[in-house]
Design a protein around this motif. Structure first.
Motif, PDB file in Angstrom:
ATOM      1  N   ARG A   1       0.773  -1.179  -0.087  1.00  0.00           N
ATOM      2  CA  ARG A   1       0.014   0.080   0.015  1.00  0.00           C
ATOM      3  C   ARG A   1       0.839   1.342   0.035  1.00  0.00           C
ATOM      4  NH1 ARG A   1      -5.641   0.890   2.481  1.00  0.00           N
ATOM      5  NH2 ARG A   1      -5.677  -1.161   1.929  1.00  0.00           N
TER       6      ARG A   1
ATOM      7  N   ALA B   1      -5.482   4.610  -1.029  1.00  0.00           N
ATOM      8  CA  ALA B   1      -6.197   3.413  -0.666  1.00  0.00           C
ATOM      9  C   ALA B   1      -5.843   2.234  -1.493  1.00  0.00           C
ATOM     10  CB  ALA B   1      -7.564   3.560  -0.451  1.00  0.00           C
ATOM     11  N   TRP B   2      -5.229   2.490  -2.721  1.00  0.00           N
ATOM     12  CA  TRP B   2      -5.235   1.273  -3.735  1.00  0.00           C
ATOM     13  C   TRP B   2      -4.142   0.344  -2.946  1.00  0.00           C
ATOM     14  CZ3 TRP B   2      -8.933   2.556  -6.584  1.00  0.00           C
ATOM     15  CH2 TRP B   2      -9.169   3.809  -6.922  1.00  0.00           C
ATOM     16  N   GLU B   3      -4.099  -0.813  -3.541  1.00  0.00           N
ATOM     17  CA  GLU B   3      -3.201  -1.951  -3.186  1.00  0.00           C
ATOM     18  C   GLU B   3      -2.684  -2.338  -4.322  1.00  0.00           C
ATOM     19  OE1 GLU B   3      -4.384  -3.534   1.138  1.00  0.00           O
ATOM     20  OE2 GLU B   3      -5.794  -4.328  -0.606  1.00  0.00           O
TER      21      GLU B   3
ATOM     22  N   SER C   1      -4.614  -5.813  -8.046  1.00  0.00           N
ATOM     23  CA  SER C   1      -3.443  -5.008  -8.066  1.00  0.00           C
ATOM     24  C   SER C   1      -3.969  -3.887  -8.730  1.00  0.00           C
ATOM     25  CB  SER C   1      -2.269  -5.841  -8.656  1.00  0.00           C
ATOM     26  OG  SER C   1      -1.138  -4.929  -8.404  1.00  0.00           O
TER      27      SER C   1
END
Length: 108
Positions: free
Chosen positions: A27, A32-34, A89
């Motif tokens: 992260r 907030a993206w992974e 992803s």
């Protein structure tokens, strides 16, 4: 016209991938993206270049980074959300030196 900016960001945290022994989930600070990354390839605090979803990589760069398989579009150069071992992803992260050392944009 949309604009996509490649940003220099830092890895906020790394967690084990729930379905893969050779992958981790990263992260980025402020997002907030992974992202699915190679196990042990990144540590919290590492600087990375973040290519957001829908950005387009030059074909030569996509090939050199070895990510063309995960890209979409006619030439397989557009970043998309990919599912790697069942985990999303969202975008692409690479070390700054990978881009600088491997690809230089043409003038103009």
């Amino acid at each position: 016209m949309s604009a996509f900016t490649v940003e220099l960001r830092r890895i906020a945290r790394i967690d084990p991938h729930p379905n893969a022994d050779r992958l981790d989930v990263a992260r980025l600070e402020g997002l907030a993206w992974e992202f699915v990354v190679p196990k042990g390839g990144f540590q919290p605090g590492d600087a990375v270049l973040y290519f957001p979803i829908d950005s387009v990589l030059p074909p030569e760069l996509a090939d050199r980074l070895g990510v063309r398989t995960y890209l979409v579009g006619k030439e397989k150069t557009r970043v998309k959300t990919a599912r790697l071992r069942g985990f999303p992803s969202q975008g692409l992260v690479v070390r700054p030196g990978q881009v600088r050392a491997e690809w230089t944009p043409e003038p103009g």
